[in-house]
Design an enzyme around this catalytic site. Structure first.
Site, mmCIF file in Angstrom:
data_model
loop_
_atom_site.group_PDB
_atom_site.id
_atom_site.type_symbol
_atom_site.label_atom_id
_atom_site.label_comp_id
_atom_site.label_asym_id
_atom_site.label_seq_id
_atom_site.Cartn_x
_atom_site.Cartn_y
_atom_site.Cartn_z
ATOM 1 N N GLU A 114 2.429 -14.171 6.110
ATOM 2 C CA GLU A 114 3.457 -15.166 5.774
ATOM 3 C C GLU A 114 3.079 -16.040 4.585
ATOM 4 O OE1 GLU A 114 6.128 -18.716 7.889
ATOM 5 O OE2 GLU A 114 5.002 -17.280 9.105
ATOM 6 N N LYS A 149 9.970 -15.701 11.519
ATOM 7 C CA LYS A 149 10.334 -16.190 12.848
ATOM 8 C C LYS A 149 11.200 -15.125 13.503
ATOM 9 C CE LYS A 149 9.182 -19.550 14.073
ATOM 10 N NZ LYS A 149 7.985 -19.859 14.874
#
Length: 402
Positions: A212, A228
């Site tokens: 990420e 997410k």
């Protein structure tokens, strides 16, 4: 705070996540800054001032970035813990870290040597290199039932209107024997580990396998890529993730939060979402990722950018300060090196990963963290299982099982 210029050397920068290939074998540590929770000063301002004194142009990041060239200083590694990020915005600090040897902010400036330096000695900052690598049983900071109870408490806080979403994180550690560095380097094998690498200090080493992007800045354009939403990396898992209203709602909420984060440093009207809910693979999991971008407002420096994005919205929740208060009340130990930032700052730009799927070895134990975002629709048992699924590939690599 470690004084500027006090620079223990731990070898070249070849393992730093995000370091340009041209610097890997030529960068040698020049100086280091370390800051811990409770030390004086705003850590974001201290980082910007320290890098500026060493010749890195981080006071105005709205302009076009330079070329690698033959700069005497080729760049710097930056690490910010979850607690360090919370301190930057005046958020709740949470429980103490279970790995207190690691500072909350570390900046290591590297100079560019004319010749290739020899590799760092095996063992690095550790005196644990004798004998075979062995990892003991894992000791969790909370039981599955306590984790599930915390999920339920977040759901109740959401129902009261205190928060919209909270990311809950658990921790486990295991004693080890032998040299931890080869085990930490194995994390780079994980598919999707974009920010794979190691940062070392006296008595500790961080190993990262994060997919990420917390913050990327190049030519006046800032990017964050929140992740997410999680499902098994199967055809059925992918279809389930794409069709899940709960996962999509959780994801969109964090995208909106990070759009708001970037708006604090953006040219008015320049915040964009070029990619929304793209499904990508990390190890044996599918994860949903979006891209949020903006043009950096003229005069915006590194300190202001760090305060805008730290700690990352995908690992805190919304609203961010309220979520940090819930996290501090519910998590039994601090997040340590996890859920923070680790990466590279150089003449060509900034590239910081969010320290999910991240491990630290201190003088006694290896520490791992994993968790997930909780919404009103979260099922406690499913959230406990999701955190275990995220930790499993990391644990397996540390054991040398894959």
């Amino acid at each position: 705070m470690k004084p500027v210029g006090l620079a223990p050397t731990h070898g070249t920068a070849r393992d730093i996540p995000g370091i340009p290939a041209v610097c890997r074998d030529h960068a040698w540590e020049r100086s280091r800054l370390e800051w811990r929770r409770g030390d004086p000063g705003d850590p974001s301002a201290l980082v910007e001032a320290f890098l500026t004194r060493h010749g890195l142009a981080v006071r105005d990041l709205s302009a076009r970035t330079g070329d690698p060239g033959d700069h005497e200083v080729c760049g710097a590694a930056l690490f910010v813990s979850a607690a360090g990020g919370a301190a930057m915005i005046g958020g709740a600090a949470g429980a103490p870290s279970p790995a207190p040897a690691v500072p909350d902010v570390v900046v290591v400036v590297y100079e560019h040597a004319a010749t290739v330096r020899p590799p760092e000695p095996q063992g690095g900052a550790f005196d644990r290199s004798a004998g075979p690598w062995r990892l003991g049983p894992w000791r969790a900071s909370w039981t599955p039932s306590r984790h599930a109870q915390a999920v339920q408490e977040v759901r109740e806080a959401i129902a009261r209107g205190d928060v919209y979403q909270v990311n809950l994180v658990g921790h486990a550690c295991a004693a080890y024997a032998g040299d931890p560095l080869p085990a930490l380097r194995r994390l780079a094998r994980l598919p999707g580990a974009r920010y794979a690498g190691i940062l070392q200090g006296e008595g500790w080493a961080i190993g990262c396998a994060s997919p990420e992007t917390l913050l990327e800045v190049r030519d006046g354009r800032a990017v964050t890529r929140p992740i997410k939403g999680t499902a098994p990396a199967t055809a059925a898992g992918r279809a389930e993730l794409l069709a899940s209203p709960k996962e999509r709602a959780e994801h969109i909420m964090i995208v909106d939060l990070q759009r708001n984060d970037l708006s604090h440093v953006a040219v008015t009207g320049s915040v964009r979402v070029p990619e929304l809910f793209a499904v990508r693979r990390w190890a044996d999991l599918w994860q949903a990722e979006s891209e949020v971008t903006c043009l950096v407002r003229p005069g915006t420096g590194l300190a202001e950018l760090l305060r805008a994005v730290c700690p990352g919205g995908s690992v805190t929740g919304a609203p961010k300060l309220a979520a940090l208060r819930e996290i501090a009340a519910l998590e039994p130990v601090g997040r340590g090196v996890s859920m923070g930032a680790l990466g590279w700052i150089g003449p060509t730009g900034i590239d910081l990963g969010l320290t999910i799927r991240t491990v630290v070895a201190d003088g006694d134990d290896v520490h791992v963290w994993a968790g997930g975002g909780i919404t009103i629709d979260s099922d406690p048992a499913a959230e406990v299982a999701e955190a275990a699924a995220k930790a499993a590939p990391v644990r397996a690599l540390l054991h040398g099982l894959v």
